[in-house]
Design a protein around this motif. Sequence first.
Motif, PDB file in Angstrom:
ATOM      1  N   VAL A 295     -20.015  29.206  -0.799  1.00  0.00           N
ATOM      2  CA  VAL A 295     -19.486  30.341  -0.217  1.00  0.00           C
ATOM      3  C   VAL A 295     -19.842  30.515   1.343  1.00  0.00           C
ATOM      4  O   VAL A 295     -20.830  30.220   1.539  1.00  0.00           O
ATOM      5  CB  VAL A 295     -20.085  31.557  -0.918  1.00  0.00           C
ATOM      6  CG1 VAL A 295     -19.369  31.456  -2.873  1.00  0.00           C
ATOM      7  CG2 VAL A 295     -21.424  31.878  -1.079  1.00  0.00           C
ATOM      8  N   ASN A 296     -19.038  31.112   2.096  1.00  0.00           N
ATOM      9  CA  ASN A 296     -19.218  31.189   3.557  1.00  0.00           C
ATOM     10  C   ASN A 296     -18.848  32.509   4.133  1.00  0.00           C
ATOM     11  O   ASN A 296     -18.543  33.340   3.634  1.00  0.00           O
ATOM     12  CB  ASN A 296     -18.055  30.050   4.067  1.00  0.00           C
ATOM     13  CG  ASN A 296     -18.226  28.642   3.792  1.00  0.00           C
ATOM     14  OD1 ASN A 296     -19.150  27.942   3.624  1.00  0.00           O
ATOM     15  ND2 ASN A 296     -16.883  28.142   3.413  1.00  0.00           N
ATOM     16  N   GLY A 297     -19.734  32.635   5.026  1.00  0.00           N
ATOM     17  CA  GLY A 297     -19.606  33.755   6.168  1.00  0.00           C
ATOM     18  C   GLY A 297     -20.487  33.456   7.253  1.00  0.00           C
ATOM     19  O   GLY A 297     -21.642  33.280   7.110  1.00  0.00           O
ATOM     20  N   ALA A 298     -20.083  33.880   8.381  1.00  0.00           N
ATOM     21  CA  ALA A 298     -20.692  33.675   9.654  1.00  0.00           C
ATOM     22  C   ALA A 298     -21.911  34.427   9.911  1.00  0.00           C
ATOM     23  O   ALA A 298     -21.810  35.892   9.370  1.00  0.00           O
ATOM     24  CB  ALA A 298     -19.472  33.714  10.894  1.00  0.00           C
ATOM     25  N   VAL A 299     -22.591  34.284  10.673  1.00  0.00           N
ATOM     26  CA  VAL A 299     -23.796  34.993  10.916  1.00  0.00           C
ATOM     27  C   VAL A 299     -23.744  35.245  12.694  1.00  0.00           C
ATOM     28  O   VAL A 299     -24.204  36.251  13.119  1.00  0.00           O
ATOM     29  CB  VAL A 299     -25.091  34.533  10.614  1.00  0.00           C
ATOM     30  CG1 VAL A 299     -25.381  34.391   9.392  1.00  0.00           C
ATOM     31  CG2 VAL A 299     -25.364  33.254  11.563  1.00  0.00           C
ATOM     32  N   ARG A 300     -22.709  34.595  13.235  1.00  0.00           N
ATOM     33  CA  ARG A 300     -22.612  35.027  14.809  1.00  0.00           C
ATOM     34  C   ARG A 300     -21.012  35.326  14.928  1.00  0.00           C
ATOM     35  O   ARG A 300     -20.293  34.818  14.112  1.00  0.00           O
ATOM     36  CB  ARG A 300     -22.874  33.673  15.495  1.00  0.00           C
ATOM     37  CG  ARG A 300     -24.065  33.064  15.555  1.00  0.00           C
ATOM     38  CD  ARG A 300     -24.360  32.003  16.368  1.00  0.00           C
ATOM     39  NE  ARG A 300     -23.925  30.897  15.793  1.00  0.00           N
ATOM     40  CZ  ARG A 300     -24.320  29.543  15.684  1.00  0.00           C
ATOM     41  NH1 ARG A 300     -25.599  29.609  15.720  1.00  0.00           N
ATOM     42  NH2 ARG A 300     -23.822  28.634  15.071  1.00  0.00           N
ATOM     43  N   THR A 301     -20.703  36.339  15.819  1.00  0.00           N
ATOM     44  CA  THR A 301     -19.491  36.715  16.268  1.00  0.00           C
ATOM     45  C   THR A 301     -18.626  35.683  16.180  1.00  0.00           C
ATOM     46  O   THR A 301     -18.670  34.846  17.023  1.00  0.00           O
ATOM     47  CB  THR A 301     -19.398  37.698  17.127  1.00  0.00           C
ATOM     48  OG1 THR A 301     -20.293  38.972  17.126  1.00  0.00           O
ATOM     49  CG2 THR A 301     -17.929  38.237  17.443  1.00  0.00           C
ATOM     50  N   ILE A 302     -17.617  35.656  15.290  1.00  0.00           N
ATOM     51  CA  ILE A 302     -16.452  34.693  15.500  1.00  0.00           C
ATOM     52  C   ILE A 302     -15.379  35.181  16.619  1.00  0.00           C
ATOM     53  O   ILE A 302     -14.802  36.169  16.521  1.00  0.00           O
ATOM     54  CB  ILE A 302     -15.770  34.236  14.275  1.00  0.00           C
ATOM     55  CG1 ILE A 302     -16.485  33.910  13.167  1.00  0.00           C
ATOM     56  CG2 ILE A 302     -14.430  33.543  14.276  1.00  0.00           C
ATOM     57  CD1 ILE A 302     -15.911  33.724  11.821  1.00  0.00           C
ATOM     58  N   GLU A 303     -15.489  34.506  17.758  1.00  0.00           N
ATOM     59  CA  GLU A 303     -14.638  35.140  18.933  1.00  0.00           C
ATOM     60  C   GLU A 303     -13.414  35.263  18.922  1.00  0.00           C
ATOM     61  O   GLU A 303     -12.783  36.311  19.280  1.00  0.00           O
ATOM     62  CB  GLU A 303     -15.047  34.089  20.200  1.00  0.00           C
ATOM     63  CG  GLU A 303     -16.381  33.851  20.612  1.00  0.00           C
ATOM     64  CD  GLU A 303     -16.837  35.239  21.504  1.00  0.00           C
ATOM     65  OE1 GLU A 303     -16.198  36.108  21.752  1.00  0.00           O
ATOM     66  OE2 GLU A 303     -18.269  35.300  21.539  1.00  0.00           O
ATOM     67  N   ALA A 304     -12.611  34.443  18.249  1.00  0.00           N
ATOM     68  CA  ALA A 304     -11.338  34.546  17.767  1.00  0.00           C
ATOM     69  C   ALA A 304     -10.912  35.734  16.854  1.00  0.00           C
ATOM     70  O   ALA A 304      -9.890  36.428  17.171  1.00  0.00           O
ATOM     71  CB  ALA A 304     -10.715  33.299  17.105  1.00  0.00           C
ATOM     72  N   LEU A 305     -11.719  36.456  16.009  1.00  0.00           N
ATOM     73  CA  LEU A 305     -11.671  37.619  15.375  1.00  0.00           C
ATOM     74  C   LEU A 305     -11.847  38.475  16.189  1.00  0.00           C
ATOM     75  O   LEU A 305     -11.247  39.842  16.196  1.00  0.00           O
ATOM     76  CB  LEU A 305     -12.502  37.258  13.970  1.00  0.00           C
ATOM     77  CG  LEU A 305     -12.081  36.368  13.101  1.00  0.00           C
ATOM     78  CD1 LEU A 305     -13.187  36.538  11.743  1.00  0.00           C
ATOM     79  CD2 LEU A 305     -10.686  36.450  12.518  1.00  0.00           C
TER      80      LEU A 305
END
Length: 605
Positions: free
Chosen positions: A420-430
């Motif tokens: 299971v995934n989920g970023a911890v740093r802001t995803i710039e594209a989003l």
Amino acid sequence: MRPGIAERPAVRARLPAWGLAALAAACGPPTGSAPGASVDATPAAGAAAGEAWFTDRAAAAGIDFVHFNGMSGEYYFNEVLGSGGALVDFDNDGDLDVYLLQGQMLGPGRTLDDALFPPSAGRPLTDRLYRNDLQVGASGPGMLRFTDVTAGSGLDVATYGMGVAAGDFDNDGWTDLYRTRQGPNQLFRNNGDGTFTDVGAASGTDDPLWGVAASFVDADHDGRLDLYVGNYVDYEPGDGDRCRTATDEPSYCAPQSYPYQPDRLYRNRGDGTFDDVTAEAGIDRAFGPALGVVAADLNADGLVDIYVANDGEPNQLWMNEGGWRFRDDALLAGVAVNAVGAAEASMGVDLGDVDGDGDGDLFMTHVSAETNTFYVNDGSGFFADRSAEAGLGAPSLPYTGFGAAWFDADNDTWLDALVVNGAVRTIEALARVDDPFPLHEPNHLFRNLGGGRFEDISGRAGEVFTLSEVSRGAAFGDVDNDGDVDVLVTNNNGPARLLINEVGQRRHWLGLRLVGGPEAPRDMLGARVAVFPAGGGPPLWRRARADGSYASANDPRVLVGLGEAAVVERVRVIWPSGRTEEWTGVEVDGWTTLAEGTGAAGSSR
């Protein structure tokens, strides 16, 4: 981060197509096969093209939990991690119940009025306990239904929960829960009547540090479960919270911005209390920001070892030397850093016999731009990084993985992997499109083809794998008792998901609950099982465990996929005590309980 709606609906995955071909080329394609192994690329038995392997049934089954992370725009470090959950049979009725940990508002002087994502009205901001009221008919498992029994259970806790470990520490036959948080941790004794009592302080296990991962483990083979607690960093909301991205946007700081906290090892005295033996055991000699823990005998010497996954620092492999002495052999064993000598941001971790040679192989998840890592055991406790060759490297590069486990999703005898995934740093594209929570990513399912190779089947595993969420915890177990492994997924600032397996039960399987004798009528965590299908061939090795993944507790029972084998010749169990026993005549396609002391003496090989 930008303010958003009170409860952000899940979105469909917007898969980043950029550079995937180049990334795959850089990591190398899956190559080669193990000697004598064959590669099976056929779909699961009876699975039609486009048919879902997993379906989310949380809401339909009565699980209405939504995690609250306490965000107020201040980038408090706690809020980016998220809480786990447990699959545990707390009422001893033979099916798995669900326990979910809740967050709270963070920061000095902050109230719910400051929350960017306020909790929904009518939902209590506490942990939740759901009883499984599985209806079983004459033809097998029936309707899956959960009832919220939190009120009056003692688990209606209103502090910011992180992780949970499950095990019967007092050998009374009822599973207890250890809840980690930003201290003090809590040990909830199961009273056997649907209620729990917090005995953390009385037992001496109320560690005040920031705990995340924990594992119940019989470290000295005395028949009582000891406790290992993995601690993270020394941080309080408001302690230098804001860091910057490459484009000078505010973001969360890395764990290296804060001092690390030492782990803890507690010895069970057998009277309801524990000794802190961290220094005596040598566990304080090395530590990092721990997020994952798994306990197992990694070098086949009969002693249970402890592997710790650290966030951005070298991992530890505590080899048990007996007499409460441990040494860190991670670097020598090849599991401190990856194949190029780099420490990775390890979060989730699991161990299982992936290549069918009888020993435990390691898998762990990392942040984007680092591959998830697959360490192959040579049988003596030495490992080699085979991530690229296995096909588990390139697909994981753009994503940040948390909860994960080896499990046989389609019961073809080979252990697969779900991440299971989920970023911890802001995803710039989003962030550029004003996404209110720009950390969400889709999850992954990797099918084991045999021969040390995997394929990413997320695109055909079901609609739930098209969701893009900030997933964190993952607990694995047969929730509906139909003979395949289901998955409880916790989402940061989102709803819990219950992924029901739709394909595994179409092949043969064997379900085993391994319990101790009259003096310890509990799940024997750490027991190893060898299942010998009729007709010859190598045994299928599995182990009873509740630890691993990220901040979550798994089904302690053992479920073995048998493929097309309709008969089992015998079952061998190596108990934590060192005793080896065998059983014959164990029926397949059903659950059986094996108690220590009731089998025939058997060989350990």
